[in-house]
Design a protein around this motif. Structure first.
Motif, short mmCIF file in Angstrom:
data_model
loop_
_atom_site.label_atom_id
_atom_site.label_comp_id
_atom_site.label_asym_id
_atom_site.label_seq_id
_atom_site.Cartn_x
_atom_site.Cartn_y
_atom_site.Cartn_z
N ALA A 97 9.20 1.41 -4.97
CA ALA A 97 9.61 0.56 -6.08
C ALA A 97 10.26 1.45 -7.12
O ALA A 97 9.58 2.30 -7.72
CB ALA A 97 8.41 -0.17 -6.68
N VAL A 98 11.55 1.29 -7.34
CA VAL A 98 12.30 2.22 -8.20
C VAL A 98 12.70 1.52 -9.50
O VAL A 98 13.44 0.54 -9.49
CB VAL A 98 13.55 2.75 -7.49
N LEU A 115 11.34 0.79 3.37
CA LEU A 115 11.83 -0.29 2.52
C LEU A 115 11.92 0.25 1.09
O LEU A 115 11.00 0.91 0.62
CB LEU A 115 10.90 -1.50 2.55
N VAL A 116 13.02 -0.05 0.41
CA VAL A 116 13.22 0.42 -0.96
C VAL A 116 13.77 -0.72 -1.80
O VAL A 116 14.78 -1.35 -1.43
CB VAL A 116 14.19 1.62 -1.02
N TYR A 117 13.13 -0.96 -2.94
CA TYR A 117 13.58 -1.99 -3.87
C TYR A 117 13.68 -1.37 -5.26
O TYR A 117 12.93 -0.45 -5.60
CB TYR A 117 12.60 -3.17 -3.88
N ALA A 118 14.60 -1.86 -6.06
CA ALA A 118 14.81 -1.32 -7.40
C ALA A 118 15.11 -2.44 -8.37
O ALA A 118 15.54 -3.53 -7.97
CB ALA A 118 15.97 -0.32 -7.40
N ASP A 119 14.87 -2.18 -9.65
CA ASP A 119 15.27 -3.16 -10.67
C ASP A 119 16.57 -2.71 -11.32
O ASP A 119 17.12 -1.64 -11.00
CB ASP A 119 14.15 -3.37 -11.70
N ASP A 183 7.08 -4.48 -9.22
CA ASP A 183 5.85 -3.95 -8.62
C ASP A 183 5.13 -4.99 -7.76
O ASP A 183 4.67 -4.68 -6.65
CB ASP A 183 4.91 -3.43 -9.71
N SER A 184 5.03 -6.21 -8.27
CA SER A 184 4.32 -7.25 -7.51
C SER A 184 5.07 -7.60 -6.24
O SER A 184 4.45 -7.82 -5.18
CB SER A 184 4.10 -8.49 -8.38
#
Length: 245
Positions: A97-98, A115-119, A183-184
């Motif tokens: 989580a980035v 898996l990579v997710y970012a805001d 994050d969730s």
């Protein structure tokens, strides 16, 4: 309080970088702790997947330069090298989580995540050439495979920061998520992985990463050149200018 925090939640080992006064820059102790928590989780059958995140709306601003320069030779006993090898050899899935800065190792480690997710606040950067160094973590191999040779050259040779939307378009991350939900959402994705049949999950990850022998060879080649560049006059000048800012 520890600069690497760990919490286990329904099969997910959540590892948080927590050094806000240095924008979560990694020092040797953090590399040691991070590697230990990953190895422990890999050996624990109750842990099915890992989640990496940074406290304070910052993933990591990369290496602590002063600490890194005083850390000695980049051999197999060096904490940074041990972390890279651990990351490469993990059998269990790892998600990230980035938020905020993801500089240097903060971007290259993502190439080893599943898996990579970012805001939208995320800013990625590969400033190795800017510091008269070369890429690490086999990013000189992995990044061209993901984004193409020309775009990889632009990201590495110019070393400019780029947004989460650009990272998504280039397939460096899976998706851009609202900051309040990041994050969730990522934890929910990690728990989905943790609920999958573990042996099948790990076997599938191994098949997806079929070229790990080549990746390890490139990682070692990069470390050799990286170590040489650290001793160069132009790198010393760039580091001194950085530390004097």
């Amino acid at each position: 309080m520890s600069q690497i925090q760990v919490k286990d939640d329904q099969g997910v080992r959540i590892i948080s970088f927590n050094r806000p006064e240095k924008r979560n820059a990694f020092n040797l102790k953090m590399y040691q702790q991070l590697t230990e928590y990953l190895i422990q989780g890999e050996a624990d059958n109750d842990i099915r997947t890992f989640m990496l995140r940074g406290e304070g709306n910052c993933f990591t601003s990369g290496n602590d330069i002063a600490d890194f320069l005083a850390s000695g030779e980049l051999n197999d006993t060096h904490p940074t090298v041990k972390f890279l090898h651990c990351l490469l050899n993990l059998k269990k899935p790892i998600v990230a989580a980035v938020s905020g800065a993801a500089v240097g190792i903060g971007t290259t480690m993502l190439l080893h995540c599943d898996l990579v997710y970012a805001d939208n606040s995320a800013k990625f950067q590969l400033p190795f050439v800017n510091l008269a160094l070369v890429p690490e973590a086999a990013s000189s191999l992995l990044l061209p495979l993901i984004v193409g040779q020309q775009k990889a050259a632009e990201l590495i040779l110019l070393g400019e920061s780029f947004s989460a939307n650009t990272a998504s378009e280039l397939n460096i991350i899976n998706r851009v998520i609202e900051q309040s939900e990041l994050d969730s959402f990522v934890l929910a994705q990690a728990k989905k992985l943790a609920a999958q049949p573990p042996q099948s999950l790990q076997a599938s990850k191994k098949l997806l990463r079929y070229n790990q022998t080549e990746v390890k060879q490139q990682m070692l080649a990069e470390l050799d050149v990286f170590g040489e560049r650290l001793k160069s006059d132009e790198a010393k000048a760039r580091f001194q200018a950085f530390l004097n800012r």
